[in-house]
Motif scaffolding. Sequence first.
Motif, PDB file in Angstrom:
ATOM      1  N   LEU A 275      -0.616 -29.252  13.135  1.00 15.96           N
ATOM      2  CA  LEU A 275      -0.689 -29.505  14.571  1.00 15.96           C
ATOM      3  C   LEU A 275      -1.398 -28.347  15.269  1.00 15.96           C
ATOM      4  O   LEU A 275      -1.219 -27.189  14.883  1.00 15.96           O
ATOM      5  CB  LEU A 275       0.720 -29.619  15.168  1.00 15.96           C
ATOM      6  CG  LEU A 275       1.630 -30.727  14.614  1.00 15.96           C
ATOM      7  CD1 LEU A 275       3.049 -30.560  15.170  1.00 15.96           C
ATOM      8  CD2 LEU A 275       1.080 -32.102  14.970  1.00 15.96           C
ATOM      9  N   THR A 276      -2.146 -28.669  16.297  1.00 21.23           N
ATOM     10  CA  THR A 276      -2.743 -27.654  17.161  1.00 21.23           C
ATOM     11  C   THR A 276      -1.884 -27.539  18.418  1.00 21.23           C
ATOM     12  O   THR A 276      -1.462 -28.560  18.967  1.00 21.23           O
ATOM     13  CB  THR A 276      -4.159 -28.108  17.591  1.00 21.23           C
ATOM     14  OG1 THR A 276      -4.934 -28.317  16.426  1.00 21.23           O
ATOM     15  CG2 THR A 276      -4.830 -27.089  18.483  1.00 21.23           C
ATOM     16  N   ARG A 277      -1.646 -26.323  18.861  1.00 27.83           N
ATOM     17  CA  ARG A 277      -0.930 -26.152  20.138  1.00 27.83           C
ATOM     18  C   ARG A 277      -1.898 -26.438  21.277  1.00 27.83           C
ATOM     19  O   ARG A 277      -2.956 -25.823  21.373  1.00 27.83           O
ATOM     20  CB  ARG A 277      -0.426 -24.702  20.250  1.00 27.83           C
ATOM     21  CG  ARG A 277       0.325 -24.450  21.551  1.00 27.83           C
ATOM     22  CD  ARG A 277       0.462 -22.966  21.830  1.00 27.83           C
ATOM     23  NE  ARG A 277      -0.832 -22.353  22.083  1.00 27.83           N
ATOM     24  CZ  ARG A 277      -1.049 -21.037  22.046  1.00 27.83           C
ATOM     25  NH1 ARG A 277      -0.094 -20.214  21.733  1.00 27.83           N
ATOM     26  NH2 ARG A 277      -2.262 -20.550  22.288  1.00 27.83           N
ATOM     27  N   MET A 278      -1.528 -27.390  22.138  1.00 25.99           N
ATOM     28  CA  MET A 278      -2.392 -27.734  23.276  1.00 25.99           C
ATOM     29  C   MET A 278      -1.913 -27.081  24.556  1.00 25.99           C
ATOM     30  O   MET A 278      -2.709 -26.704  25.410  1.00 25.99           O
ATOM     31  CB  MET A 278      -2.437 -29.264  23.475  1.00 25.99           C
ATOM     32  CG  MET A 278      -2.852 -30.046  22.254  1.00 25.99           C
ATOM     33  SD  MET A 278      -4.456 -29.537  21.607  1.00 25.99           S
ATOM     34  CE  MET A 278      -5.545 -30.242  22.834  1.00 25.99           C
ATOM     35  N   SER A 279      -0.590 -26.994  24.742  1.00 26.53           N
ATOM     36  CA  SER A 279      -0.074 -26.314  25.937  1.00 26.53           C
ATOM     37  C   SER A 279       1.341 -25.842  25.670  1.00 26.53           C
ATOM     38  O   SER A 279       2.010 -26.316  24.723  1.00 26.53           O
ATOM     39  CB  SER A 279      -0.105 -27.242  27.164  1.00 26.53           C
ATOM     40  OG  SER A 279       0.843 -28.272  26.999  1.00 26.53           O
ATOM     41  N   TYR A 280       1.783 -24.906  26.492  1.00 21.60           N
ATOM     42  CA  TYR A 280       3.113 -24.322  26.315  1.00 21.60           C
ATOM     43  C   TYR A 280       3.588 -23.860  27.685  1.00 21.60           C
ATOM     44  O   TYR A 280       2.868 -23.135  28.383  1.00 21.60           O
ATOM     45  CB  TYR A 280       3.016 -23.126  25.364  1.00 21.60           C
ATOM     46  CG  TYR A 280       4.352 -22.583  24.879  1.00 21.60           C
ATOM     47  CD1 TYR A 280       4.920 -23.025  23.689  1.00 21.60           C
ATOM     48  CD2 TYR A 280       5.035 -21.619  25.614  1.00 21.60           C
ATOM     49  CE1 TYR A 280       6.132 -22.517  23.232  1.00 21.60           C
ATOM     50  CE2 TYR A 280       6.247 -21.098  25.157  1.00 21.60           C
ATOM     51  CZ  TYR A 280       6.789 -21.551  23.965  1.00 21.60           C
ATOM     52  OH  TYR A 280       7.987 -21.046  23.518  1.00 21.60           O
ATOM     53  N   PRO A 285      14.819 -25.229  26.652  1.00 18.65           N
ATOM     54  CA  PRO A 285      13.676 -24.771  25.853  1.00 18.65           C
ATOM     55  C   PRO A 285      12.345 -24.987  26.579  1.00 18.65           C
ATOM     56  O   PRO A 285      12.310 -25.647  27.636  1.00 18.65           O
ATOM     57  CB  PRO A 285      13.750 -25.661  24.613  1.00 18.65           C
ATOM     58  CG  PRO A 285      14.834 -26.646  24.816  1.00 18.65           C
ATOM     59  CD  PRO A 285      15.354 -26.515  26.180  1.00 18.65           C
ATOM     60  N   PRO A 286      11.258 -24.473  26.004  1.00 19.08           N
ATOM     61  CA  PRO A 286       9.936 -24.616  26.617  1.00 19.08           C
ATOM     62  C   PRO A 286       9.388 -26.042  26.521  1.00 19.08           C
ATOM     63  O   PRO A 286       9.885 -26.850  25.748  1.00 19.08           O
ATOM     64  CB  PRO A 286       9.072 -23.658  25.795  1.00 19.08           C
ATOM     65  CG  PRO A 286       9.748 -23.580  24.476  1.00 19.08           C
ATOM     66  CD  PRO A 286      11.221 -23.721  24.744  1.00 19.08           C
ATOM     67  N   GLU A 287       8.318 -26.278  27.333  1.00 21.14           N
ATOM     68  CA  GLU A 287       7.626 -27.576  27.318  1.00 21.14           C
ATOM     69  C   GLU A 287       6.386 -27.402  26.444  1.00 21.14           C
ATOM     70  O   GLU A 287       5.582 -26.501  26.709  1.00 21.14           O
ATOM     71  CB  GLU A 287       7.228 -27.883  28.766  1.00 21.14           C
ATOM     72  CG  GLU A 287       7.013 -29.317  29.066  1.00 21.14           C
ATOM     73  CD  GLU A 287       6.687 -29.472  30.558  1.00 21.14           C
ATOM     74  OE1 GLU A 287       7.615 -29.415  31.377  1.00 21.14           O
ATOM     75  OE2 GLU A 287       5.499 -29.621  30.874  1.00 21.14           O
ATOM     76  N   ARG A 288       6.251 -28.237  25.421  1.00 15.95           N
ATOM     77  CA  ARG A 288       5.163 -28.010  24.453  1.00 15.95           C
ATOM     78  C   ARG A 288       4.392 -29.289  24.157  1.00 15.95           C
ATOM     79  O   ARG A 288       4.973 -30.351  24.054  1.00 15.95           O
ATOM     80  CB  ARG A 288       5.750 -27.496  23.123  1.00 15.95           C
ATOM     81  CG  ARG A 288       6.637 -26.300  23.261  1.00 15.95           C
ATOM     82  CD  ARG A 288       7.396 -26.008  21.992  1.00 15.95           C
ATOM     83  NE  ARG A 288       8.283 -27.078  21.579  1.00 15.95           N
ATOM     84  CZ  ARG A 288       8.956 -27.103  20.422  1.00 15.95           C
ATOM     85  NH1 ARG A 288       8.835 -26.135  19.573  1.00 15.95           N
ATOM     86  NH2 ARG A 288       9.739 -28.119  20.137  1.00 15.95           N
ATOM     87  N   ARG A 289       3.079 -29.135  24.039  1.00 16.48           N
ATOM     88  CA  ARG A 289       2.223 -30.267  23.616  1.00 16.48           C
ATOM     89  C   ARG A 289       1.449 -29.846  22.383  1.00 16.48           C
ATOM     90  O   ARG A 289       0.885 -28.754  22.338  1.00 16.48           O
ATOM     91  CB  ARG A 289       1.151 -30.645  24.649  1.00 16.48           C
ATOM     92  CG  ARG A 289       1.539 -30.654  26.054  1.00 16.48           C
ATOM     93  CD  ARG A 289       1.902 -32.068  26.537  1.00 16.48           C
ATOM     94  NE  ARG A 289       2.861 -31.927  27.606  1.00 16.48           N
ATOM     95  CZ  ARG A 289       4.180 -31.917  27.450  1.00 16.48           C
ATOM     96  NH1 ARG A 289       4.727 -32.092  26.281  1.00 16.48           N
ATOM     97  NH2 ARG A 289       5.000 -31.748  28.452  1.00 16.48           N
ATOM     98  N   PHE A 290       1.424 -30.754  21.423  1.00 17.64           N
ATOM     99  CA  PHE A 290       0.675 -30.494  20.184  1.00 17.64           C
ATOM    100  C   PHE A 290      -0.227 -31.686  19.899  1.00 17.64           C
ATOM    101  O   PHE A 290       0.021 -32.794  20.367  1.00 17.64           O
ATOM    102  CB  PHE A 290       1.636 -30.318  19.004  1.00 17.64           C
ATOM    103  CG  PHE A 290       2.628 -29.188  19.184  1.00 17.64           C
ATOM    104  CD1 PHE A 290       2.268 -27.889  18.898  1.00 17.64           C
ATOM    105  CD2 PHE A 290       3.923 -29.440  19.655  1.00 17.64           C
ATOM    106  CE1 PHE A 290       3.178 -26.844  19.069  1.00 17.64           C
ATOM    107  CE2 PHE A 290       4.834 -28.405  19.822  1.00 17.64           C
ATOM    108  CZ  PHE A 290       4.461 -27.101  19.530  1.00 17.64           C
ATOM    109  N   GLN A 291      -1.265 -31.435  19.104  1.00 15.82           N
ATOM    110  CA  GLN A 291      -2.132 -32.538  18.676  1.00 15.82           C
ATOM    111  C   GLN A 291      -2.375 -32.424  17.177  1.00 15.82           C
ATOM    112  O   GLN A 291      -2.587 -31.310  16.660  1.00 15.82           O
ATOM    113  CB  GLN A 291      -3.469 -32.484  19.423  1.00 15.82           C
ATOM    114  CG  GLN A 291      -4.351 -33.671  19.100  1.00 15.82           C
ATOM    115  CD  GLN A 291      -5.425 -33.900  20.150  1.00 15.82           C
ATOM    116  OE1 GLN A 291      -5.841 -32.960  20.823  1.00 15.82           O
ATOM    117  NE2 GLN A 291      -5.877 -35.131  20.271  1.00 15.82           N
ATOM    118  N   LEU A 292      -2.313 -33.572  16.505  1.00 14.55           N
ATOM    119  CA  LEU A 292      -2.585 -33.575  15.060  1.00 14.55           C
ATOM    120  C   LEU A 292      -4.030 -33.175  14.816  1.00 14.55           C
ATOM    121  O   LEU A 292      -4.946 -33.682  15.502  1.00 14.55           O
ATOM    122  CB  LEU A 292      -2.349 -34.976  14.496  1.00 14.55           C
ATOM    123  CG  LEU A 292      -0.901 -35.309  14.146  1.00 14.55           C
ATOM    124  CD1 LEU A 292      -0.742 -36.818  13.948  1.00 14.55           C
ATOM    125  CD2 LEU A 292      -0.469 -34.572  12.872  1.00 14.55           C
TER     126      LEU A 292
END
Length: 294
Positions: A275-280, A285-292
């Motif tokens: 996964l690539t981290r897209m936002s944090y 806990p934190p808000e996180r977006r990932f992309q395959l």
Amino acid sequence: MKTPGIRMIVLLILQTLWLGISHSADIASPKIDEEMFKQEEILKSEGEIRPEGYVINRSLSDYIDALPPGFGGALAKLGPNDRWLDIGAGEGQAILDYYNRSDVLGHSQTQERRGTKARAVAISIEDRRQPLWYSTAAGLETNQIQYFFNKRMRDYSIDVLGKFQVITDLLGGFSYTDQLSSFMDKVLQLLDLKGSFYTLLQDVKSEVGTNKPYYENSPYLTEIASADGSEVKVCSWLKSITCVEVTCELRTDWKPPVEIYHVHKVCSTVTVPALTRMSYGAGTPPERRFQLKK
Ligand SMILES: C[S@@+](CC[C@H](N)C(=O)[O-])C[C@H]1O[C@@H](n2cnc3c(N)ncnc32)[C@H](O)[C@@H]1O
């Protein structure tokens, strides 16, 4: 930070440090650096400054209530040659209860029984040990309980930590990391064959798909998108890992609701889809977006 100048210098230093450790393909931006900085402040927070939502002392009973149903039984079955790892252990209260409160697992509290227990390892970024940790450790064999700190999960090698039959993470690194696939990869390297990882995430699109984001007009706390941008449920991503059997269960008695995960390792050639981290966004806990990754 007292002045904008100092704040900028600190952010630049942190950006350099984070670029050094984060995956080169991760989305990097001053905004993410600032959020990582805020998250670091939450992790380090003490006393009144510690946000209410940053709970560091859940008991073993809390772990048994929150984690998938098999956890208590799996822990009770461990013997003196087995090992339990608690990632993101905070004060390590669950491990202390395992030794000091045998009634929680239904054993009689005898010295003999203490001697037959598994070894337990706690990992926390910040050292949250209290006097009870030191007094409990002093009454046990050397290294019966160990507490590692000052590093993230991804920074440990198997040589240092060894293998474990049971791994838990209750609102620890699995909920807080910005490197979710590397984190999972490390967990599964440390997990013995036939071993189990018990964890959960708050406010995610569940496998059954019946829940909406908990806060109106906000996204889920952890989101994964496929390479083409479509939604991938966390449960589906976990199930796409090779050599594991995964169960996912939505629990709506938590506010926000949680999805609880049992990951059972059934063979050794584990591959975790990267996964690539897209936002944090910093939080508890934190808000996180990932992309395959493609
Ligand atoms: C909210 S506390 C939870 C403590 C404990 N599990 C409980 O329920 O009381 C979060 C814990 O996760 C740890 N943590 C966060 N990210 C981590 C990571 N990437 N690797 C290891 N520990 C991490 C923190 O240092 C802290 O000990």
